[in-house]
Design an enzyme around this catalytic site. Structure first.
Site, PDB file in Angstrom:
ATOM      1  CG  ASP A   1      -0.795 -15.396  33.406  1.00 34.26           C
ATOM      2  OD1 ASP A   1      -0.236 -16.515  33.526  1.00 34.26           O
ATOM      3  OD2 ASP A   1      -0.153 -14.340  33.201  1.00 34.26           O
TER       4      ASP A   1
ATOM      5  CB  SER B   1      19.679   0.029  30.349  1.00 37.52           C
ATOM      6  OG  SER B   1      19.488  -0.369  31.702  1.00 37.52           O
TER       7      SER B   1
ATOM      8  CB  SER C   1      12.797  -9.729  42.258  1.00 39.26           C
ATOM      9  OG  SER C   1      14.171  -9.520  42.257  1.00 39.26           O
ATOM     10  N   GLY C   2      10.379 -11.374  40.231  1.00 33.85           N
ATOM     11  CA  GLY C   2       8.952 -11.698  40.209  1.00 33.85           C
ATOM     12  C   GLY C   2       8.055 -10.483  40.353  1.00 33.85           C
TER      13      GLY C   2
ATOM     14  CB  SER D   1       6.194  -7.960  36.291  1.00 39.33           C
ATOM     15  OG  SER D   1       5.998  -8.358  34.966  1.00 39.33           O
TER      16      SER D   1
ATOM     17  CD  GLU E   1       8.018 -11.352  29.082  1.00 44.98           C
ATOM     18  OE1 GLU E   1       7.592 -10.180  29.219  1.00 44.98           O
ATOM     19  OE2 GLU E   1       8.341 -12.060  30.038  1.00 44.98           O
TER      20      GLU E   1
ATOM     21  CG  ASP F   1       3.612 -10.545  34.697  1.00 46.57           C
ATOM     22  OD1 ASP F   1       2.818 -10.877  35.604  1.00 46.57           O
ATOM     23  OD2 ASP F   1       4.700 -11.125  34.496  1.00 46.57           O
TER      24      ASP F   1
ATOM     25  CE1 TYR G   1       5.658 -17.599  33.790  1.00 42.79           C
ATOM     26  CE2 TYR G   1       5.139 -18.272  31.545  1.00 42.79           C
ATOM     27  CZ  TYR G   1       4.823 -17.558  32.684  1.00 42.79           C
ATOM     28  OH  TYR G   1       3.679 -16.814  32.727  1.00 42.79           O
TER      29      TYR G   1
HETATM   30  P1  ADP Z   1      10.953  -9.904  36.224  1.00 42.29           P
HETATM   31  O1  ADP Z   1      10.001  -9.546  35.139  1.00 42.29           O
HETATM   32  O2  ADP Z   1      10.335 -10.727  37.286  1.00 42.29           O
HETATM   33  O3  ADP Z   1      11.689  -8.746  36.792  1.00 42.29           O
HETATM   34  P2  ADP Z   1      12.250 -11.182  34.009  1.00 42.29           P
HETATM   35  O4  ADP Z   1      13.376 -12.164  33.919  1.00 42.29           O
HETATM   36  O5  ADP Z   1      10.955 -11.524  33.369  1.00 42.29           O
HETATM   37  O6  ADP Z   1      12.054 -10.843  35.551  1.00 42.29           O
HETATM   38  O7  ADP Z   1      12.709  -9.789  33.398  1.00 42.29           O
HETATM   39  C1  ADP Z   1      13.921  -9.180  33.788  1.00 42.29           C
HETATM   40  C2  ADP Z   1      14.645  -8.683  32.546  1.00 42.29           C
HETATM   41  O8  ADP Z   1      13.998  -7.485  32.039  1.00 42.29           O
HETATM   42  C3  ADP Z   1      16.065  -8.243  32.827  1.00 42.29           C
HETATM   43  O9  ADP Z   1      16.946  -9.341  32.848  1.00 42.29           O
HETATM   44  C4  ADP Z   1      16.317  -7.325  31.633  1.00 42.29           C
HETATM   45  O10 ADP Z   1      16.578  -8.066  30.465  1.00 42.29           O
HETATM   46  C5  ADP Z   1      14.960  -6.623  31.452  1.00 42.29           C
HETATM   47  N1  ADP Z   1      14.965  -5.350  32.211  1.00 42.29           N
HETATM   48  C6  ADP Z   1      14.195  -5.021  33.265  1.00 42.29           C
HETATM   49  N2  ADP Z   1      14.488  -3.773  33.722  1.00 42.29           N
HETATM   50  C7  ADP Z   1      15.481  -3.291  32.938  1.00 42.29           C
HETATM   51  C8  ADP Z   1      16.248  -2.069  32.917  1.00 42.29           C
HETATM   52  N3  ADP Z   1      16.045  -1.102  33.806  1.00 42.29           N
HETATM   53  N4  ADP Z   1      17.195  -1.943  31.952  1.00 42.29           N
HETATM   54  C9  ADP Z   1      17.396  -2.926  31.049  1.00 42.29           C
HETATM   55  N5  ADP Z   1      16.716  -4.096  31.042  1.00 42.29           N
HETATM   56  C10 ADP Z   1      15.780  -4.292  31.957  1.00 42.29           C
HETATM   57 MG    MG Z   2       9.044 -10.929  33.787  1.00 42.55          MG
END
Ligand code: ADP
Ligand code: MG
Length: 375
Positions: free
Chosen positions: A27, A58, A113-114, A116, A150, A162, A212
């Site tokens: 992308d 959260s 876990s990818g 997003s 981001e 994403d 990345y």
């Molecule tokens: P992915 O997007 O693949 O899940 P990333 O590392 O890009 O992985 O994003 C994960 C991050 O997003 C988490 O470490 C956290 O900082 C934030 N995040 C996602 N969901 C939550 C949530 N429910 N509460 C707080 N932060 C969150």
């Molecule tokens: Mg992500």
């Protein structure tokens, strides 16, 4: 901590995770991708609090924090930055439009876990604030400012896929997205007797955020070298494989491999869509395996756990395609598995994975669903 069922919350947003069938790590080079929004999601509840501060909870982290709208700075706590960044970038587009609010976040998306969860969170916050304060942001503005958040606040130089998939996803459809022009086409997600399942390695992709950005820089290095001879190319995915091959002796091997991967993967996405439209699922699955081999050998973003799971499926005739999904270095594989063998496949994969790595494998059944929405 306020209860999430609290009726005072005025706006409720559901923001999904996403899968990507093919078109990985292309992308940000302007390539074609084939993602979809899924039924696993983040739920966000918002209310106006008539102050100049925001209170964010959260539920997953059992943590909360406060934001002073007069002083929007990056935080040392990663997850705060997804929210701070979105508020900051809304204010860039529409100054002073965000006022004080309370927000509760609850998610059934596995983090890192990818799938997003990050884009689900950013776009959920953008959509919620847009609704709460009647800001008038378009979908494209929400997608773009979430990506910008981001980049500037979190520090991951992600592409647009994403956020686009999370906001624009449609039930039962894949999105063929041209990441250069943002032109997109909805493709019916019809895999016949085959169902999509993710297998979560439960290996965290922590490395992914730093690697990345390294991959992104490597793609830029390749493009800059190619532009010296062919200034007409503005993005790496535009460059044809034949042209990349001219640089085999010129570019360092690693940089050459990255460029070759990008151009091939971009083409694979288009071939995969053609196969799907022709109902040629075997061909579609073959392209998924090729994508994985490219990610492992040329782009080098896989890991032993992901490779093991893809190899595990290779000779099973009831699995037609499998590959790693997302940034890499852990996270999930995406698999197309015949419905009659679904349960036994998951059992066998779990057992083999446990024996090999002494780790749990988590299957995630996904249904393709609508993008970020107000409930
Ligand atoms: P992915 O997007 O693949 O899940 P990333 O590392 O890009 O992985 O994003 C994960 C991050 O997003 C988490 O470490 C956290 O900082 C934030 N995040 C996602 N969901 C939550 C949530 N429910 N509460 C707080 N932060 C969150
Ligand atoms: Mg992500």
């Amino acid at each position: 901590m306020t209860n999430i069922q609290n009726p005072d919350f005025e706006i409720i947003i559901e923001s999904p995770g996403r899968i990507n069938l093919i078109g990985e790590h292309v992308d940000y080079s302007g390539g074609h991708v084939l993602p979809a929004a899924i039924d696993k999601k983040i739920t966000l509840r918002f209310k106006n609090n008539n102050t100049n501060s925001c209170f964010i909870v959260s539920k997953n982290f059992k943590k909360q924090f406060e934001i002073n709208l007069d002083n929007l700075l990056r935080s040392d706590t990663e997850w705060h930055n997804y929210i701070l960044g979105v508020i900051f970038h809304i204010n860039v587009l529409k100054p002073n439009s965000v006022k004080g609010f309370d927000c509760e976040i609850e998610s059934n998306l596995p983090l890192g876990s990818g799938i997003s969860s990050s884009a689900a969170l950013e776009c959920g916050v953008a959509k919620g604030l847009n609704e709460l304060f009647d800001i008038g942001l378009t979908d494209i503005e929400m997608i773009t400012l979430s990506k910008d958040a981001e980049h500037t606040f979190v520090g991951t130089k992600c592409g647009i896929m994403d956020q686009f998939a999370v906001v624009k996803g449609k039930k039962d459809h894949l999105l063929l997205l041209n990441c250069e022009t943002l032109d997109h086409e909805l493709i019916k997600a019809d895999f016949g007797d085959y169902k999509i399942t993710l297998l979560n390695t439960n290996v965290s992709h922590n490395l992914a955020s730093s690697e990345y950005n390294v991959r992104r820089d490597e793609c830029n290095t390749a493009l800059e070298a190619i532009q010296k001879k062919y200034p007409e190319y503005t993005l790496l995915a535009q460059v044809r494989p034949k042209v990349i091959r001219e640089f085999e002796k010129i570019l360092p091997k690693k940089i050459y491999n990255r460029a070759l991967y990008v151009t091939k993967e971009n083409r694979r996405t288009l071939k995969a869509v053609k196969a799907l439209k022709e109902n040629d699922l075997a061909r579609f699955g073959e392209l998924l395996y090729k994508s994985h081999r490219g990610l492992t050998n040329l782009f080098e973003v896989s890991c032993k756990e992901l490779d093991f799971l893809v190899d595990f499926t290779q000779d099973l005739d009831y699995v037609i395609g499998s590959r790693m999904m997302g940034g890499g270095f852990g996270g999930c594989t995406i698999n197309l598995v015949h419905k009659d063998y679904f349960d036994s496949f998951i059992e066998d994969a779990k057992a083999a994975y446990q024996e090999k790595f002494d780790l749990d494998l988590t299957p995630i059944k996904v249904a393709i669903s609508d993008g970020t929405r107000k409930v």
